[in-house]
Design an enzyme around this catalytic site. Structure first.
Site, short mmCIF file in Angstrom:
data_model
loop_
_atom_site.label_atom_id
_atom_site.label_comp_id
_atom_site.label_asym_id
_atom_site.label_seq_id
_atom_site.Cartn_x
_atom_site.Cartn_y
_atom_site.Cartn_z
CB SER A 152 40.21 4.46 56.24
OG SER A 152 39.93 3.82 55.03
CE LYS A 180 39.00 2.93 51.59
NZ LYS A 180 38.33 4.03 50.87
CD GLU A 230 33.65 7.24 52.63
OE1 GLU A 230 33.84 6.76 53.77
OE2 GLU A 230 34.52 7.90 52.03
O1 OSB Z 1 37.74 6.72 49.69
O2 OSB Z 1 38.14 7.67 51.52
C1 OSB Z 1 38.55 7.12 50.51
C2 OSB Z 1 42.36 6.72 50.64
C3 OSB Z 1 42.70 7.04 49.35
C4 OSB Z 1 41.70 7.32 48.45
C5 OSB Z 1 40.36 7.32 48.85
C6 OSB Z 1 40.01 7.03 50.15
C7 OSB Z 1 41.04 6.69 51.07
C8 OSB Z 1 40.79 6.30 52.45
C9 OSB Z 1 41.93 6.48 53.43
O3 OSB Z 1 39.76 5.79 52.83
C10 OSB Z 1 41.72 7.61 54.35
C11 OSB Z 1 42.99 7.97 55.08
O4 OSB Z 1 43.27 7.34 56.11
O5 OSB Z 1 43.70 8.89 54.64
MG MG Z 2 35.82 7.25 50.50
#
Ligand code: OSB
Ligand code: MG
Length: 390
Positions: A152, A180, A230
């Site tokens: 991510s 993101k 998402e």
């Molecule tokens: O929305 O999936 C999410 C991290 C912190 C809070 C929300 C999210 C995320 C990530 C990171 O997308 C996922 C990871 O690598 O742990």
């Molecule tokens: Mg998410």
């Protein structure tokens, strides 16, 4: 729609009753290797919230994934700390725990605070697995020896820097890139990425940055062959997501909106999404995570394991969860080195050049918890004893 039965878990962990002697809470500050920016804002470090349970001569570890500010969720490190101390730890220590349903039932009398509840459920399940001499994956009837993983990527200062991050992680083998997005950093950026990488598994995560009024703009994503979009809309919405999904070809995946089995059933019933991101913390623990998995698996709805920038303790639980058969899409389960210069477990989580993480076979988490490293970075430490002593 059919109401769900109250008992959510079909697995019988042949559970041996375990008596917990002591609960321990630790807050451990770990700097992030690079800042992580989402539509909520930017963070440079994680205040890792570890939970340790001792009983029957064994130790179990869990992690509360709440963040310091109530942005992704209303829960924070502070609220979880308070709720565990005042309500959840006493419920754990009050009498021997018969099985996971027994523990989940004790927590169900308290509304909300899913991440706090999950932290204790995780520690209980690690301890139970160790008592039974099984790996966590074996305990929950996981079927995979390794799990597919993605990365991510936070919002970057420039398209150029984003493209370089993508090349780096593709080079390391990651099977899926998640970007993101937020207004101003979305369709145009994603189109550039897609042009350079026509064939990769590519998804986007908006963390609720849009409203249904943005539907026409979001439809611009439809030609980019995304694996999923998402959580575009409000954190507790199902209705607008259903409307957006009816207009969009790209599958919507819900994260924030799925707070438990009941919400998952409703989201599928209303066709608010076509996929679900399961985070053990967000749904309140293994009991709910397993039930959501089982529901989706029975209906051929793909699920995948989300992440919260966890330390190795939470990550090890995620790996076990993702070994269940319904987890068919790559999870947000990246290598320890993608987040921290030194993780709290040994060995650290590593990703193979095929973009997979091995599911450990050793008892419990299957990793050694590095107490020296934890001690050296602990900011708060509290013990709650069964006999009421603090
Ligand atoms: O929305 O999936 C999410 C991290 C912190 C809070 C929300 C999210 C995320 C990530 C990171 O997308 C996922 C990871 O690598 O742990
Ligand atoms: Mg998410």
């Amino acid at each position: 729609m059919q109401p769900s039965s109250k008992i959510v878990n079909s697995r019988s962990f042949a559970a041996r009753t375990v008596e917990i002697e002591r609960a321990e809470i630790r807050l451990v500050r770990l700097p992030l290797i690079e800042p992580f920016e989402t539509s909520f804002g930017r963070i440079d470090s994680r205040l890792i919230f570890l939970v340790r349970l001792d009983g029957e001569g064994f130790t179990g570890w869990g992690e509360v994934v709440a963040e310091e500010e109530p942005r992704y969720s209303y829960e924070t490190v502070g609220t979880a700390h308070r709720v565990i101390q005042d309500h959840l730890a006493p419920a754990v220590l009050s009498r021997p725990i018969e099985d996971l349903d027994d523990l989940a039932g004790r927590f169900a009398q308290f509304r909300g605070h899913n991440m706090a509840k999950a932290g204790l459920e995780l520690a209980y399940m690690d301890l139970l697995a160790r008592v039974e001499g099984k790996s966590l994956s074996e305990l929950i009837e996981g079927t995979r020896e390794s799990v597919p993983v993605g990365v991510s990527l936070g919002i970057q200062p420039s398209l150029d820097q984003l493209l370089r991050r993508i090349d780096l992680y593709l080079g390391l083998g990651y099977q899926r890139i998640k970007l993101k997005i937020k207004p101003g950093w979305d369709v145009d950026i994603v189109r550039e990425v897609r042009q350079r990488h026509p064939d990769i598994l590519l998804s986007v995560d908006a963390n609720s940055a849009y409203t249904i009024g943005d539907a026409d703009h979001l439809l611009g994503l439809d030609e980019l062959e995304l694996l999923m979009l998402e959580q575009p809309l409000d954190h507790d919405d199902l209705i607008d997501h259903a409307e957006l999904q009816s207009k969009m070809r790209t599958p919507i995946c819900l994260d924030e909106s799925i707070t438990g089995l009941r919400r998952a059933e409703q989201a599928l019933h209303m066709e608010s999404c076509k996929m679900i991101n399961i985070k053990i913390g967000r749904v309140g623990g293994y009991s709910q995570a397993l039930a959501i998995h089982d529901l989706c698996h029975s209906r051929n709805v793909p699920v995948w394991c989300g992440g919260m920038l966890e330390s190795g303790v939470g990550r090890a639980h995620n790996i076990a969860l993702a070994s269940l058969p319904g987890f068919t899409l790559p999870g947000d389960i990246s290598a320890s080195s993608r987040y921290f210069s030194k993780d709290v477990i040994e060995p650290e989580v590593s990703v193979s050049d095929k973009g997979t993480v091995d599911v450990p076979l050793k008892p419990g988490l299957g990793f050694k918890v590095d107490l020296d490293h934890i001690e050296a970075n602990t900011q708060v430490l509290e013990r709650i004893e069964r006999n009421g002593k603090m």
